[in-house]
Every structure is written in structure tokens, then in C-alpha cells.
Design a protein around this motif. Sequence first.
Motif, PDB file in Angstrom:
ATOM      1  N   LEU A 302       0.818  -1.204   0.000  1.00  0.00           N
ATOM      2  CA  LEU A 302       0.000   0.000   0.000  1.00  0.00           C
ATOM      3  C   LEU A 302       0.859   1.264   0.000  1.00  0.00           C
ATOM      4  N   TYR A 303       1.813   1.351   0.934  1.00  0.00           N
ATOM      5  CA  TYR A 303       2.577   2.580   1.111  1.00  0.00           C
ATOM      6  C   TYR A 303       3.514   2.863  -0.067  1.00  0.00           C
ATOM      7  N   LYS A 304       4.016   1.795  -0.678  1.00  0.00           N
ATOM      8  CA  LYS A 304       4.898   1.987  -1.842  1.00  0.00           C
ATOM      9  C   LYS A 304       4.133   2.059  -3.165  1.00  0.00           C
ATOM     10  N   ARG A 305       2.821   1.828  -3.111  1.00  0.00           N
ATOM     11  CA  ARG A 305       1.975   1.827  -4.316  1.00  0.00           C
ATOM     12  C   ARG A 305       2.492   0.785  -5.328  1.00  0.00           C
ATOM     13  N   LEU A 306       2.714  -0.435  -4.820  1.00  0.00           N
ATOM     14  CA  LEU A 306       3.300  -1.474  -5.661  1.00  0.00           C
ATOM     15  C   LEU A 306       2.257  -2.113  -6.566  1.00  0.00           C
ATOM     16  N   HIS A 307       2.707  -2.505  -7.737  1.00  0.00           N
ATOM     17  CA  HIS A 307       1.861  -3.242  -8.686  1.00  0.00           C
ATOM     18  C   HIS A 307       2.457  -4.639  -8.823  1.00  0.00           C
ATOM     19  N   ILE A 308       1.713  -5.655  -8.394  1.00  0.00           N
ATOM     20  CA  ILE A 308       2.188  -7.038  -8.445  1.00  0.00           C
ATOM     21  C   ILE A 308       1.223  -7.849  -9.293  1.00  0.00           C
ATOM     22  N   GLU A 309       1.752  -8.495 -10.307  1.00  0.00           N
ATOM     23  CA  GLU A 309       0.894  -9.254 -11.226  1.00  0.00           C
ATOM     24  C   GLU A 309       1.514 -10.602 -11.548  1.00  0.00           C
ATOM     25  N   GLY A 310       0.705 -11.635 -11.446  1.00  0.00           N
ATOM     26  CA  GLY A 310       1.145 -12.968 -11.859  1.00  0.00           C
ATOM     27  C   GLY A 310       0.780 -13.213 -13.306  1.00  0.00           C
ATOM     28  N   SER A 311       1.554 -14.048 -13.963  1.00  0.00           N
ATOM     29  CA  SER A 311       1.250 -14.292 -15.370  1.00  0.00           C
ATOM     30  C   SER A 311       1.777 -15.643 -15.827  1.00  0.00           C
ATOM     31  N   THR A 312       0.965 -16.316 -16.637  1.00  0.00           N
ATOM     32  CA  THR A 312       1.423 -17.476 -17.398  1.00  0.00           C
ATOM     33  C   THR A 312       1.137 -17.171 -18.860  1.00  0.00           C
ATOM     34  N   LEU A 313       1.858 -17.803 -19.746  1.00  0.00           N
ATOM     35  CA  LEU A 313       1.658 -17.568 -21.174  1.00  0.00           C
ATOM     36  C   LEU A 313       0.917 -18.728 -21.827  1.00  0.00           C
ATOM     37  N   ARG A 314       1.200 -19.937 -21.391  1.00  0.00           N
ATOM     38  CA  ARG A 314       0.643 -21.131 -22.029  1.00  0.00           C
ATOM     39  C   ARG A 314      -0.876 -21.180 -21.963  1.00  0.00           C
ATOM     40  N   SER A 315      -1.444 -20.671 -20.876  1.00  0.00           N
ATOM     41  CA  SER A 315      -2.896 -20.755 -20.689  1.00  0.00           C
ATOM     42  C   SER A 315      -3.640 -19.521 -21.189  1.00  0.00           C
ATOM     43  N   ARG A 316      -2.928 -18.580 -21.771  1.00  0.00           N
ATOM     44  CA  ARG A 316      -3.573 -17.367 -22.284  1.00  0.00           C
ATOM     45  C   ARG A 316      -4.461 -17.695 -23.477  1.00  0.00           C
ATOM     46  N   SER A 317      -5.395 -16.802 -23.759  1.00  0.00           N
ATOM     47  CA  SER A 317      -6.323 -17.009 -24.870  1.00  0.00           C
ATOM     48  C   SER A 317      -5.587 -16.976 -26.207  1.00  0.00           C
ATOM     49  N   ASN A 318      -6.201 -17.558 -27.225  1.00  0.00           N
ATOM     50  CA  ASN A 318      -5.622 -17.532 -28.577  1.00  0.00           C
ATOM     51  C   ASN A 318      -5.390 -16.105 -29.038  1.00  0.00           C
ATOM     52  N   GLU A 319      -6.349 -15.238 -28.738  1.00  0.00           N
ATOM     53  CA  GLU A 319      -6.256 -13.843 -29.184  1.00  0.00           C
ATOM     54  C   GLU A 319      -5.091 -13.129 -28.499  1.00  0.00           C
ATOM     55  N   TYR A 320      -4.932 -13.374 -27.200  1.00  0.00           N
ATOM     56  CA  TYR A 320      -3.833 -12.746 -26.461  1.00  0.00           C
ATOM     57  C   TYR A 320      -2.482 -13.188 -27.020  1.00  0.00           C
ATOM     58  N   GLN A 321      -2.327 -14.496 -27.201  1.00  0.00           N
ATOM     59  CA  GLN A 321      -1.065 -15.007 -27.718  1.00  0.00           C
ATOM     60  C   GLN A 321      -0.773 -14.481 -29.121  1.00  0.00           C
ATOM     61  N   ALA A 322      -1.788 -14.433 -29.966  1.00  0.00           N
ATOM     62  CA  ALA A 322      -1.595 -13.940 -31.332  1.00  0.00           C
ATOM     63  C   ALA A 322      -1.130 -12.495 -31.330  1.00  0.00           C
ATOM     64  N   ASP A 323      -1.743 -11.675 -30.477  1.00  0.00           N
ATOM     65  CA  ASP A 323      -1.372 -10.260 -30.398  1.00  0.00           C
ATOM     66  C   ASP A 323       0.040 -10.099 -29.865  1.00  0.00           C
ATOM     67  N   LEU A 324       0.393 -10.861 -28.821  1.00  0.00           N
ATOM     68  CA  LEU A 324       1.733 -10.782 -28.234  1.00  0.00           C
ATOM     69  C   LEU A 324       2.790 -11.202 -29.250  1.00  0.00           C
ATOM     70  N   ILE A 325       2.539 -12.292 -29.957  1.00  0.00           N
ATOM     71  CA  ILE A 325       3.498 -12.795 -30.942  1.00  0.00           C
ATOM     72  C   ILE A 325       3.683 -11.804 -32.079  1.00  0.00           C
ATOM     73  N   ALA A 326       2.594 -11.185 -32.529  1.00  0.00           N
ATOM     74  CA  ALA A 326       2.682 -10.200 -33.604  1.00  0.00           C
ATOM     75  C   ALA A 326       3.539  -8.999 -33.184  1.00  0.00           C
ATOM     76  N   LYS A 327       3.344  -8.511 -31.957  1.00  0.00           N
ATOM     77  CA  LYS A 327       4.140  -7.381 -31.462  1.00  0.00           C
ATOM     78  C   LYS A 327       5.599  -7.769 -31.280  1.00  0.00           C
ATOM     79  N   PHE A 328       5.816  -8.961 -30.743  1.00  0.00           N
ATOM     80  CA  PHE A 328       7.180  -9.459 -30.539  1.00  0.00           C
ATOM     81  C   PHE A 328       7.920  -9.583 -31.868  1.00  0.00           C
ATOM     82  N   GLN A 329       7.236 -10.129 -32.870  1.00  0.00           N
ATOM     83  CA  GLN A 329       7.870 -10.288 -34.177  1.00  0.00           C
ATOM     84  C   GLN A 329       8.202  -8.928 -34.791  1.00  0.00           C
ATOM     85  N   LYS A 330       7.339  -7.962 -34.590  1.00  0.00           N
ATOM     86  CA  LYS A 330       7.546  -6.624 -35.147  1.00  0.00           C
ATOM     87  C   LYS A 330       8.678  -5.883 -34.446  1.00  0.00           C
TER      88      LYS A 330
END
Length: 379
Positions: A302-330
Motif C-alpha cells: 500500500l505505502y509503496k503503491r506497488l503493482h504485483i501481477e502474476g502471469s502465465t503464457l501457455r494458458s492465455r487465450s488464442n487472441e492474447y497469444q496472437a497479439d503478443l506474438i505479432a508485437k514481438f515479431q515486429k
Amino acid sequence: MIDITSFGMRITQEQEFRIGALNLFTSLSQINLLQVVAYEMPSMQAVIIKDGKGPIENLYIGEIEKPVPGHGEVLVKIKAFGLNRMDIYQREGKYPLPPGAPETLGVEFSGTIAEVGQACNPMWKEGDEVIGLASGGAYAEYILVRQTNLMRKPPHLSWIEAASIPENFLTAYQALVPIAQVKEGDDVLIHAGASGVGIAAIQLARLYGAKTITATTSTQEKIDFVLKMPNGATHGVNYKTQDFAEEVSKITNGKGVDVVIDFVGQSHWHKNIAALAKDGRMTLLAFMSGSVIKEVDIGPILYKRLHIEGSTLRSRSNEYQADLIAKFQKDVVDEITGSEGHGKLRTYIHEVYPWQKIQEAHRAMQSDSNAGKLIMTIC
């Protein structure tokens, strides 16, 4: 067949016709059944886990059904595939598969397109050299993958180098860029610095203008490796013998780091929170030391205003993965070369095994002795 004469009965012409039709139908059914029995589905070789899960000794190469591409799918003949720690968890039955994922291990590969399914982009053709990320199935001769999860193999990379890119670099890119929003001038802390994802994250942080990059590892040998890499870490810390939160405080003159990329979880939690600066961002990618923290003071979040986020890639939606891969390739792919190249990003291979030595490769991965990627080739 029905032989009416054996009953000593007299029948009408209509009855004789019906019995003849029945005999013909029975014969055709038998023929069709024989054809079905004789027909064999196309098969391929793949790494199989005996009993579906178990120790390293349960891995062997056997025959499974060869997949057929459907709508928007492509069949790729694999040249090489990468090993990832999630493969250990899946082999042991501790990794829940995403819906629809094949039971065969492996999520990244390089190879050539063998067959293109319906409604695919005309840019994809048989024989194209590609790399890709899949929900599973890479420990095999062929893999079925969505067309949006493919990228063209950079021509300057070998099959082995190319196979090391998808999972490592996409995971690191996702953790640093869209989630942690790394930017020029940030101080960054990356755990498991000598792992495949760690090495990719260190270099990506450099690419995006980080001021300092502190990598934690378990041995001095690994620290030397990440520090000597071109575009490597600016600082190295042995988390077994040093307090990385204290070291980060010294490196940043008491400010703390803006970004933490963590794979370890429980044992690193308190020090991670201490190491983060105000408005710091932490991406959790795994919990190798465990996921349960008995006592947590949420005050600093709270005091440091931290942003903590968990993430996996394998279980992401098809649309999410497609968008990420397109940006990564670019934005990223063309910057990657092999370890002897001159790219801003380089892929480092620890060891290459023929896939017949899959047990030996899993032992090496499980021992956590590698600095760089473990790759299997299909002969």
C-alpha cells in the motif's frame, strides 16, 4: 447368409427378394467392417510418458497418431525443440494443461511447414521455415499449431538457435514490456538470471533502456556468465550467500528497483517487497520455492503503491497469444542473433541433445546446472 432351403419351407417371390436384399446388406456391412479394421491412421514418433506421469525414467520414444490440420491450423515437421521447466512439472503430473492442449510435452520448436489447413493466411506455404509457440506437442516429429502462433525463422539463425527463442523470449517480453512496462532509466531485478528466460529478460531490459540490471543466480560461475554477456547484467548477486535486497539498495543508492521479474516465489517474497522502489512493478512467473507465504505484511504494498501481477503464457487465450506474438515479431525478432552474432539480443545454448537422449536432457534440466538453453534435435 440366410439359406431358406435348410428349413424345408416354401416362400413367395416377394419373400425371396427381401431375403436376398438382407443377405446383400450383410455382405456389404462385413466388407465395410473389414475395410475399417484394415485402415490404419497415420502415425508419428513422439516422446511419451509411461503411465501418463512419473520420473525421468518414464520418458521414451514411441508411436502416436499424427495430427491433421483443421481450420486455421498448420502442421509443422519439427527440426528442433526446446526444454522448459514446465516440462518437468507436466511430466510429474503437477502442471494442469490448458483446455484442448495435447498430452505430449513441449511448447516451442523450429521446423518446416508440412501441411496448411483450411482458411489459413496465403502467406503460409509448405516448406516455409518457421518457429512457433504451442500449448503442447513439440516433443514429436510433427506438431499441430495455430497459424497465428507461427513466426518466420530468421534466416541467419540455425534450427537449434531458432528453437530456443519462442518460449524464453516471449515469456520475458510479456513479463517486462506489457506487464511490468519497463522503460528507459528503470532499475531492474531479474531472478534466475542464468536461466533461458532470465538471459532473455536481461537483454530485453537493456534493449528497452534500463539503467541497472541486477541478476540473481546460485553460483559464481553463473554470475560471471551473466556479467560477461554482451548486453548482459550490470550487477550479479548470489542469492545463497548474499541478501539481494541489501545489494539492490546499495546499487540504487537506497531507491530500490522499479521492476522485479521473479520465478522463485515464497523464499524471495519478503526481500522482493523490500527491494522494490515506490511505484515498483513485479511480475510473478513461477513459484519454484513454493506458493504459500505464512506471514505477509501488506503495508509496503500500500505505502509503496506497488503493482504485483502474476502471469502465465501457455494458458492465455488464442487472441492474447496472437497479439503478443505479432508485437514481438515486429519489435524484437530481427534483433536476435546466435551467441556469436552481433545482435542486440543473443540466444545462448547450453547443450544440444539428439532426442533419443531425452532422459539425459531432463536430468540436466532438473539439476539446474545449465546457463543457457537446452535443445533437442530430431534426427
